[in-house]
Design a protein around this motif. Structure first.
Motif, PDB file in Angstrom:
ATOM      1  N   LEU A  51     -23.509  19.980  30.057  1.00 20.32           N
ATOM      2  CA  LEU A  51     -22.434  19.171  29.720  1.00 20.32           C
ATOM      3  C   LEU A  51     -22.711  17.675  30.065  1.00 20.32           C
ATOM      4  O   LEU A  51     -22.514  16.883  29.020  1.00 20.32           O
ATOM      5  CB  LEU A  51     -21.198  19.499  30.678  1.00 20.32           C
ATOM      6  N   GLU A  52     -23.762  17.470  31.032  1.00 21.01           N
ATOM      7  CA  GLU A  52     -24.264  15.992  31.000  1.00 21.01           C
ATOM      8  C   GLU A  52     -24.955  15.571  29.979  1.00 21.01           C
ATOM      9  O   GLU A  52     -24.876  14.450  29.457  1.00 21.01           O
ATOM     10  CB  GLU A  52     -24.959  16.176  32.341  1.00 21.01           C
ATOM     11  N   ARG A  53     -26.025  16.519  29.299  1.00 14.44           N
ATOM     12  CA  ARG A  53     -26.677  16.345  28.359  1.00 14.44           C
ATOM     13  C   ARG A  53     -25.909  16.072  26.969  1.00 14.44           C
ATOM     14  O   ARG A  53     -25.984  14.989  26.491  1.00 14.44           O
ATOM     15  CB  ARG A  53     -27.559  17.571  27.946  1.00 14.44           C
ATOM     16  N   ASP A  54     -24.592  16.904  26.791  1.00 14.80           N
ATOM     17  CA  ASP A  54     -23.975  16.480  25.643  1.00 14.80           C
ATOM     18  C   ASP A  54     -22.997  15.470  25.951  1.00 14.80           C
ATOM     19  O   ASP A  54     -22.822  14.766  24.787  1.00 14.80           O
ATOM     20  CB  ASP A  54     -22.941  17.818  25.710  1.00 14.80           C
ATOM     21  N   LEU A  55     -22.620  14.902  27.182  1.00 15.53           N
ATOM     22  CA  LEU A  55     -21.898  13.662  27.347  1.00 15.53           C
ATOM     23  C   LEU A  55     -22.910  12.553  27.084  1.00 15.53           C
ATOM     24  O   LEU A  55     -22.289  11.616  26.515  1.00 15.53           O
ATOM     25  CB  LEU A  55     -21.595  13.826  28.743  1.00 15.53           C
ATOM     26  N   GLY A  56     -24.076  12.563  27.507  1.00 17.37           N
ATOM     27  CA  GLY A  56     -25.086  11.515  27.155  1.00 17.37           C
ATOM     28  C   GLY A  56     -25.279  11.269  25.419  1.00 17.37           C
ATOM     29  O   GLY A  56     -25.212  10.111  25.188  1.00 17.37           O
ATOM     30  N   LYS A  57     -25.279  12.719  24.861  1.00 17.69           N
ATOM     31  CA  LYS A  57     -25.515  12.335  23.470  1.00 17.69           C
ATOM     32  C   LYS A  57     -24.234  11.845  22.656  1.00 17.69           C
ATOM     33  O   LYS A  57     -24.349  10.911  21.994  1.00 17.69           O
ATOM     34  CB  LYS A  57     -25.596  13.798  22.875  1.00 17.69           C
ATOM     35  N   THR A  58     -22.836  12.350  23.469  1.00 16.92           N
ATOM     36  CA  THR A  58     -21.876  11.741  22.950  1.00 16.92           C
ATOM     37  C   THR A  58     -21.616  10.243  23.200  1.00 16.92           C
ATOM     38  O   THR A  58     -21.297   9.343  22.150  1.00 16.92           O
ATOM     39  CB  THR A  58     -20.399  12.418  23.595  1.00 16.92           C
ATOM     40  N   ALA A  59     -22.144   9.542  24.352  1.00 18.76           N
ATOM     41  CA  ALA A  59     -22.087   8.200  24.621  1.00 18.76           C
ATOM     42  C   ALA A  59     -23.132   7.562  23.673  1.00 18.76           C
ATOM     43  O   ALA A  59     -22.635   6.480  23.295  1.00 18.76           O
ATOM     44  CB  ALA A  59     -22.358   7.992  26.124  1.00 18.76           C
ATOM     45  N   SER A  60     -24.378   8.173  23.450  1.00 22.01           N
ATOM     46  CA  SER A  60     -25.077   7.604  22.538  1.00 22.01           C
ATOM     47  C   SER A  60     -24.569   7.410  21.213  1.00 22.01           C
ATOM     48  O   SER A  60     -24.756   6.188  20.760  1.00 22.01           O
ATOM     49  CB  SER A  60     -26.377   8.221  22.590  1.00 22.01           C
ATOM     50  N   SER A  61     -23.999   8.336  20.769  1.00 22.74           N
ATOM     51  CA  SER A  61     -23.429   8.431  19.338  1.00 22.74           C
ATOM     52  C   SER A  61     -22.262   7.468  19.129  1.00 22.74           C
ATOM     53  O   SER A  61     -22.169   6.740  18.324  1.00 22.74           O
ATOM     54  CB  SER A  61     -22.745   9.806  18.922  1.00 22.74           C
ATOM     55  N   LEU A  62     -21.567   7.325  20.425  1.00 25.62           N
ATOM     56  CA  LEU A  62     -20.379   6.308  20.275  1.00 25.62           C
ATOM     57  C   LEU A  62     -20.797   4.851  20.261  1.00 25.62           C
ATOM     58  O   LEU A  62     -20.303   4.375  19.601  1.00 25.62           O
ATOM     59  CB  LEU A  62     -19.631   6.558  21.583  1.00 25.62           C
ATOM     60  N   LEU A  63     -21.861   4.610  21.154  1.00 24.40           N
ATOM     61  CA  LEU A  63     -22.363   3.241  21.107  1.00 24.40           C
ATOM     62  C   LEU A  63     -22.955   2.914  19.582  1.00 24.40           C
ATOM     63  O   LEU A  63     -23.028   1.734  19.270  1.00 24.40           O
ATOM     64  CB  LEU A  63     -23.458   3.044  22.263  1.00 24.40           C
ATOM     65  N   LYS A  64     -23.755   3.850  19.173  1.00 33.38           N
ATOM     66  CA  LYS A  64     -24.393   3.803  17.774  1.00 33.38           C
ATOM     67  C   LYS A  64     -23.196   3.354  16.610  1.00 33.38           C
ATOM     68  O   LYS A  64     -23.259   2.494  16.012  1.00 33.38           O
ATOM     69  CB  LYS A  64     -25.075   4.928  17.305  1.00 33.38           C
ATOM     70  N   GLU A  65     -22.061   4.076  16.683  1.00 33.50           N
ATOM     71  CA  GLU A  65     -21.150   3.916  15.895  1.00 33.50           C
ATOM     72  C   GLU A  65     -20.396   2.530  16.107  1.00 33.50           C
ATOM     73  O   GLU A  65     -20.077   2.033  15.114  1.00 33.50           O
ATOM     74  CB  GLU A  65     -19.916   5.086  16.277  1.00 33.50           C
ATOM     75  N   LYS A  66     -20.086   2.319  17.217  1.00 36.83           N
ATOM     76  CA  LYS A  66     -19.573   0.884  17.606  1.00 36.83           C
ATOM     77  C   LYS A  66     -20.364  -0.224  17.024  1.00 36.83           C
ATOM     78  O   LYS A  66     -20.164  -1.297  16.315  1.00 36.83           O
ATOM     79  CB  LYS A  66     -19.419   0.681  19.013  1.00 36.83           C
ATOM     80  N   LYS A  67     -21.835   0.019  17.091  1.00 36.88           N
ATOM     81  CA  LYS A  67     -22.923  -1.042  16.858  1.00 36.88           C
ATOM     82  C   LYS A  67     -22.564  -1.237  15.078  1.00 36.88           C
ATOM     83  O   LYS A  67     -22.565  -2.148  14.420  1.00 36.88           O
ATOM     84  CB  LYS A  67     -24.178  -0.652  17.051  1.00 36.88           C
ATOM     85  N   ALA A  68     -22.630  -0.096  14.339  1.00 35.20           N
ATOM     86  CA  ALA A  68     -22.522  -0.047  13.312  1.00 35.20           C
ATOM     87  C   ALA A  68     -21.349  -0.655  12.528  1.00 35.20           C
ATOM     88  O   ALA A  68     -21.021  -1.204  11.601  1.00 35.20           O
ATOM     89  CB  ALA A  68     -22.477   1.617  12.496  1.00 35.20           C
ATOM     90  N   ARG A  69     -20.068  -0.235  13.370  1.00 38.17           N
ATOM     91  CA  ARG A  69     -18.801  -1.143  12.893  1.00 38.17           C
ATOM     92  C   ARG A  69     -18.745  -2.554  13.096  1.00 38.17           C
ATOM     93  O   ARG A  69     -18.310  -3.102  12.215  1.00 38.17           O
ATOM     94  CB  ARG A  69     -17.590  -0.407  13.929  1.00 38.17           C
ATOM     95  N   LYS A  70     -19.505  -2.921  14.050  1.00 39.29           N
ATOM     96  CA  LYS A  70     -19.558  -4.360  14.484  1.00 39.29           C
ATOM     97  C   LYS A  70     -20.286  -4.920  13.277  1.00 39.29           C
ATOM     98  O   LYS A  70     -20.009  -6.072  12.778  1.00 39.29           O
ATOM     99  CB  LYS A  70     -20.468  -4.767  15.700  1.00 39.29           C
ATOM    100  N   THR A  71     -21.600  -4.314  12.840  1.00 41.72           N
ATOM    101  CA  THR A  71     -22.496  -4.781  11.568  1.00 41.72           C
ATOM    102  C   THR A  71     -21.460  -4.871  10.395  1.00 41.72           C
ATOM    103  O   THR A  71     -21.614  -5.914   9.781  1.00 41.72           O
ATOM    104  CB  THR A  71     -23.461  -3.772  11.505  1.00 41.72           C
ATOM    105  N   LYS A  72     -20.655  -3.794  10.094  1.00 41.54           N
ATOM    106  CA  LYS A  72     -20.029  -3.745   8.956  1.00 41.54           C
ATOM    107  C   LYS A  72     -18.967  -4.814   8.931  1.00 41.54           C
ATOM    108  O   LYS A  72     -18.653  -5.412   8.061  1.00 41.54           O
ATOM    109  CB  LYS A  72     -19.193  -2.427   8.588  1.00 41.54           C
ATOM    110  N   TYR A  73     -18.236  -5.171  10.054  1.00 40.57           N
ATOM    111  CA  TYR A  73     -17.115  -6.098  10.360  1.00 40.57           C
ATOM    112  C   TYR A  73     -17.830  -7.425  10.283  1.00 40.57           C
ATOM    113  O   TYR A  73     -16.862  -8.331   9.282  1.00 40.57           O
ATOM    114  CB  TYR A  73     -16.767  -6.129  11.658  1.00 40.57           C
TER     115      TYR A  73
END
Length: 81
Positions: A51-73
């Motif tokens: 679960l900790e590993r999955d949470l780390g992956k989820t957090a990493s994916s969320l940060l990447k998505e936020k960065k991508a949205r910021k770039t698109k914006y």
């Protein structure tokens, strides 16, 4: 009187033997319970690690998505100017 003491000693010896048997049974049950709990704890520790590993992956994916949205914006704002 000696025979009374002998009878009492015999009864106490039988009681002691019975108690030792019950004690041994209790020890065996306790060991079984400890082993069972150890197995459950080990299994839970593995699940927590997953679960900790999955949470780390989820957090990493969320940060990447936020960065991508910021770039698109930023690109949208640039194009609007």
């Amino acid at each position: 009187m000696i025979s009374e003491c002998g009878s009492e000693a015999g009864r106490l010896a039988r009681d002691l033997t019975e108690m030792q048997g019950k004690f041994s049974e209790s020890e065996a049950m306790l060991k079984s319970i400890k082993d069972s709990h150890f197995a459950k704890v080990s299994k839970l520790e593995v699940q927590i690690g997953e679960l900790e590993r999955d949470l780390g992956k989820t957090a990493s994916s969320l940060l990447k998505e936020k960065k991508a949205r910021k770039t698109k914006y930023s690109k949208v704002r640039q194009l609007q100017r």
